[in-house]
Scaffold this active site. Structure first.
Site, PDB file in Angstrom:
ATOM      1  N   ASP A 407       0.856  -1.194   0.000  1.00  0.00           N
ATOM      2  CA  ASP A 407       0.000   0.000   0.000  1.00  0.00           C
ATOM      3  C   ASP A 407       0.894   1.247   0.000  1.00  0.00           C
ATOM      4  O   ASP A 407       2.102   1.149   0.204  1.00  0.00           O
ATOM      5  CB  ASP A 407      -0.877  -0.057   1.266  1.00  0.00           C
ATOM      6  N   GLU A 410       2.492   4.907  -4.065  1.00  0.00           N
ATOM      7  CA  GLU A 410       2.467   5.888  -5.193  1.00  0.00           C
ATOM      8  C   GLU A 410       3.819   6.591  -5.320  1.00  0.00           C
ATOM      9  O   GLU A 410       4.170   6.919  -6.441  1.00  0.00           O
ATOM     10  CB  GLU A 410       1.342   6.896  -4.978  1.00  0.00           C
ATOM     11  N   ASP A 484      -9.164   3.456  -1.825  1.00  0.00           N
ATOM     12  CA  ASP A 484     -10.105   3.836  -0.772  1.00  0.00           C
ATOM     13  C   ASP A 484     -11.457   4.293  -1.316  1.00  0.00           C
ATOM     14  O   ASP A 484     -11.769   5.487  -1.348  1.00  0.00           O
ATOM     15  CB  ASP A 484      -9.487   4.923   0.105  1.00  0.00           C
TER      16      ASP A 484
HETATM   17  C1  GLC Z   1      -4.748   3.243   2.970  1.00  0.00           C
HETATM   18  C2  GLC Z   1      -5.205   2.009   2.197  1.00  0.00           C
HETATM   19  C3  GLC Z   1      -6.184   1.225   3.013  1.00  0.00           C
HETATM   20  C4  GLC Z   1      -5.546   0.857   4.339  1.00  0.00           C
HETATM   21  C5  GLC Z   1      -5.064   2.104   5.061  1.00  0.00           C
HETATM   22  C6  GLC Z   1      -4.287   1.769   6.331  1.00  0.00           C
HETATM   23  O1  GLC Z   1      -5.804   4.106   3.136  1.00  0.00           O
HETATM   24  O2  GLC Z   1      -5.734   2.358   0.947  1.00  0.00           O
HETATM   25  O3  GLC Z   1      -6.603   0.084   2.324  1.00  0.00           O
HETATM   26  O4  GLC Z   1      -6.457   0.170   5.126  1.00  0.00           O
HETATM   27  O5  GLC Z   1      -4.224   2.846   4.222  1.00  0.00           O
HETATM   28  O6  GLC Z   1      -3.186   0.990   6.053  1.00  0.00           O
END
Ligand code: GLC
Length: 783
Positions: A407, A410, A484
């Site tokens: 995650d 980017e 998200d």
């Molecule tokens: C970001 C991700 C989400 C995750 C969060 C905490 O918002 O997109 O899926 O739960 O971070 O790690």
């Protein structure tokens, strides 16, 4: 007051916009040919035209130097030897392969790419290729009235992108994803154009911020980048499927995933302790709801330090992972790229001491705020860093972990620009470049490094990776989830064209957070979303901190029962889905497809957002609005059988279909077949019995498909340990014939035969299997 000084007449304040802002490439002065490459010297720059295959041509414009042809992070294929015929006239040069015709007008330099029958694919008229002295490059192409656009990776809005303008710049967007919200996490600068039933594609391989504009002008569309070369490929098609095969010929196919990754995943930001995870697993097992993976979000770590477990909350991860594994459940931990700035933390120490983090040109490390506070970011453009990061995953694989969730890659940073300072320098294998240039491939390279590490450490088992960010080629390493989203019906609706366009962009293993990530979900929405999730390539329920829990039982038994039915259905369909994933790994064709892919001549399918196909013969038409139990379903040419009722519907018509909350309309094409199995238990998963449901037609119909199976978790299939059946179903008035045309692979599966269940057989219609009239017991033998 600056405006009172000469600053008021600063040359930079003059605004020149539109085409006038660009210099044209100008007149062709001369050209030369070497191998499969033509180098054109124009008045204001140089252009290379390079043939990759008979179907694929590359065009590179560089206003300053001779175009550079190496260094792509997306393209993994070398050009083939292509026979090119040349024709000359005073105005133009014509280059022809067996599938493409390029007409190059000389004054000014203008390129038209036609198919081999002279039908125009892309064309330049008064405008063509241009650039600015500040580094921007642009290509204008004629937009035909009949053009429809698809692909562009992960974009909100509708399926057909005509009339839209998109930016590619990997961005963390927690704010609601509206139709206008752009850019999002993934950058796949590729699109397919469908015009009167024929398709072609363009891949703009430029890692800078790019813009695709199918909106601003009536007769032109354009693609442009903030810097770099104008480097793009044209794919001849002519079917939507062949365009995608051609694009993935260059950027690669997805590897065959382990079967468990195709099952149901449960996630939450966060399950915060070992006890909570055990309780979760127990609930699934007791309720007989299938579960293949639990995702651990950031709370499993010690102060959000990657490659650690919090000792208090997760005192014995190895035991937890082992115990869950015995229940048929895998653990997938989140790993973000940001490494906490902490001189007492081994990963940070190694990164600093080994010179592995992204730095400024002046030599100091870039730090940005993410979950752990100030953090450093591995420079994945460096081979040394790849190896280090990949090797570090031993921390997880030694504990029995086979899947990683990446995650914030980017990379996301909590600041105004949402990312790393664009002035940061990446090592880029000895050709240093700024983050401004390489931002969009940070995620792709993190996946590459992680995949490499896992592949080495898993002793022949297939890794599973899930990523938020990526670039063209991301399919080679990871599945993609769409970030998200929110628990809105609108986001359920939007997820369909979004995942379909990801599939059309070469990334078939994709799905949204089922139930919605942020905001409180509700019983009906979660139920309807779980029904859809059972058929999206990636199937994970995930929800955010501070919002309602949304495991399938959270809203009472009535809803839990329906969700269980659909999650089990996912496993009943596994032989079919797995065969389609196999196909995706071979051809690049997505598992979940827009109808236009199978029916490109049917205009009604061109912007069909609320229905999708699974493979080439199944249409799923979910209910996507609250309090509704009827919907219009468009069925293209042919006859279609409703999966749950057996009712036959005529194609090329729209029908009103009823579906109570426990139903989702699914239709199978008459004359075709699907492979199914039975759900057994979470430990065993599916039964060893495979059934071929054949949907009998009484017209002359012929259908061919591939059934594929293997051990589902290792790379042994690379050594022929698989079973692949090439099956033909032929129907007519008198009979339904099922023929195994070929069996490949030398795996002898546990099932020695496949049960044949013929649906809708007419009286007097015989079933013939492999040339013989079948008796009572209808089976296809497997060697
Ligand atoms: C970001 C991700 C989400 C995750 C969060 C905490 O918002 O997109 O899926 O739960 O971070 O790690």
């Amino acid at each position: 007051m600056l405006e009172d000084t000469s600053f008021a007449i600063h040359p930079g304040k003059e605004q020149v916009t539109g085409i006038d802002a660009y210099s044209d490439i100008g007149t062709l002065l001369n050209y030369k040919k070497t191998d499969n490459k033509y180098l054109f010297q124009c008045k204001n720059g140089q252009v290379v035209i390079q043939f990759y295959t008979d179907f694929i041509v590359r065009v590179v414009m560089n206003p300053v130097d001779e175009p550079k042809l190496s260094g792509s992070k997306a393209v993994i294929t070398l050009p083939e030897t292509v026979t090119v015929k040349e024709q000359q006239s005073s105005e133009a040069l014509i280059l022809k392969t067996s599938k493409l015709e390029l007409v190059i007008k000389k004054s000014p330099f203008r390129l038209t790419v036609n198919d081999h029958q002279g039908r125009e694919l892309i064309a330049e008229m008064d405008r063509g290729m241009g650039f600015k002295s500040t580094g921007e490059v642009i290509a204008y192409k004629v937009m035909n009235e009949a053009d429809h656009f698809y692909g562009f990776g992960e974009k909100s809005g509708h399926l057909d992108k005509r009339g839209e303008k998109y930016e590619m710049w990997n961005t963390d967007v927690y704010a609601p994803h509206n139709p206008e919200t752009d850019p999002l996490y993934e950058s796949i600068p590729y699109f397919m154009t469908l015009r009167d039933g024929r398709a072609h594609g363009v891949f703009f391989d430029n890692t800078f911020r790019t813009i695709f504009d199918m909106k601003s002008e009536e007769h032109y569309y354009s693609f442009q980048a903030e810097g770099g070369q104008l480097d793009y490929y044209v794919f001849a098609g002519p079917e939507p499927k062949s365009v995608l095969e051609q694009y993935t010929h260059l950027t690669g196919k997805m590897p065959l995933p382990p079967k468990w990754a195709l099952g149901y995943h449960q996630s939450r930001y966060s399950y915060r302790s070992e006890a909570e995870v055990r309780e979760l697993a127990k609930n699934f097992i007791e309720r007989d709801i299938p579960l293949d993976a639990v995702h651990l979000d950031i709370h499993y770590m010690n102060g959000y330090r990657v490659f650690t477990f919090d000792q208090e909350r997760f005192p014995n991860p190895e035991k937890l992972i082992k115990d869950l594994r015995e229940l048929g459940i895998r653990v997938v931990p989140i790993v973000d790229p940001g490494v906490k700035k902490d001189p007492e933390y081994n990963i940070y120490q190694e990164g600093v001491n080994g010179d592995l983090f992204c730095k400024y040109i002046e030599g100091h490390i870039y730090h940005g705020d993410v979950w752990p506070g100030p953090s450093a970011f591995p420079d994945f453009t460096d081979e040394k860093v790849h190896k280090w990061w990949g090797d570090k995953h031993e921390f997880y694989t030694k504990l029995g972990i086979e899947g990683i969730w990446n995650d914030m890659n980017e990379p996301a940073v909590f600041n105004e620009t949402k990312t790393m300072d664009v002035e940061v320098i990446h090592r880029n294998e000895g050709r240093p470049a700024t983050h401004r240039e390489l931002h969009n491939i940070y995620g792709l390279l993190m996946e590459k490094a992680t995949y490499g590490g896992l592949r080495q450490q898993l002793n022949g088992k297939r890794p599973f990776l899930l990523t938020r960010a990526g670039y063209a080629g991301v399919q080679r390493y990871a599945a993609v989830w769409t970030g998200d989203n929110r628990s809105f019906w609108e986001h359920l609706q939007m997820s369909l064209p979004m995942v379909m366009n990801l599939g059309l962009s070469g990334a078939p293993f994709a799905g949204p957070d089922v139930g919605g990530f942020a905001y409180d979900t509700n019983a009906e929405l979660l139920t309807r979303w779980t029904q859809v999730g059972a058929f999206t390539p990636f199937f994970r329920n995930h929800s955010a901190i501070g919002f309602k829990n949304q495991e399938p039982w959270q809203f009472g038994e009535k809803y839990a029962t329906i969700m269980k039915k659909y999650i089990q259905m996912r496993y009943e369909w596994m032989p079919q889905l797995y065969s389609l994933f196999y196909q995706a790994s071979k051809t690049g064709l997505p598992v979940m497809r827009p109808l236009l892919m199978e029916f490109p001549d049917d205009e009604k399918t061109y912007n069909m957002n609320d229905q999708f196909m699974i493979g080439d013969n199944v249409i799923v038409a979910p209910i996507l609005v609250p309090s509704v139990t009827d919907r219009a379903v468009y069925l293209p040419a042919g006859e279609w059988i409703e999966f749950s009722t057996g009712i036959v519907y005529e194609g090329a018509e729209t029908h009103l279909i009823h579906a109570e909350l426990d139903e989702m309309p699914i239709f199978v094409k008459k004359g075709s077949a699907i492979m199914q199995t039975e759900w057994i238990s979470n430990i065993v998963k599916s039964s060893k019995n495979i059934t071929m449901n054949v949907y009998a037609s009484d017209h002359d119909e012929s259908y061919r498909f591939t059934f594929y199976d293997d051990d589902g978790e290792t790379f042994e299939y690379e050594k022929n340990a698989f079973v692949e059946l090439d099956i033909e179903v032929k129907s007519n008035e008198d009979s339904v014939e099922i023929n195994v045309l070929q069996q490949k692979g030398n795996l002898s599966p546990a099932y020695k035969e496949i049960n044949v269940n013929v649906v809708g057989l007419k009286e007097g219609q015989h079933v013939i299997i492999n040339g013989e009239n079948s008796g009572e017991k209808r089976v296809v033998p497997v060697k």
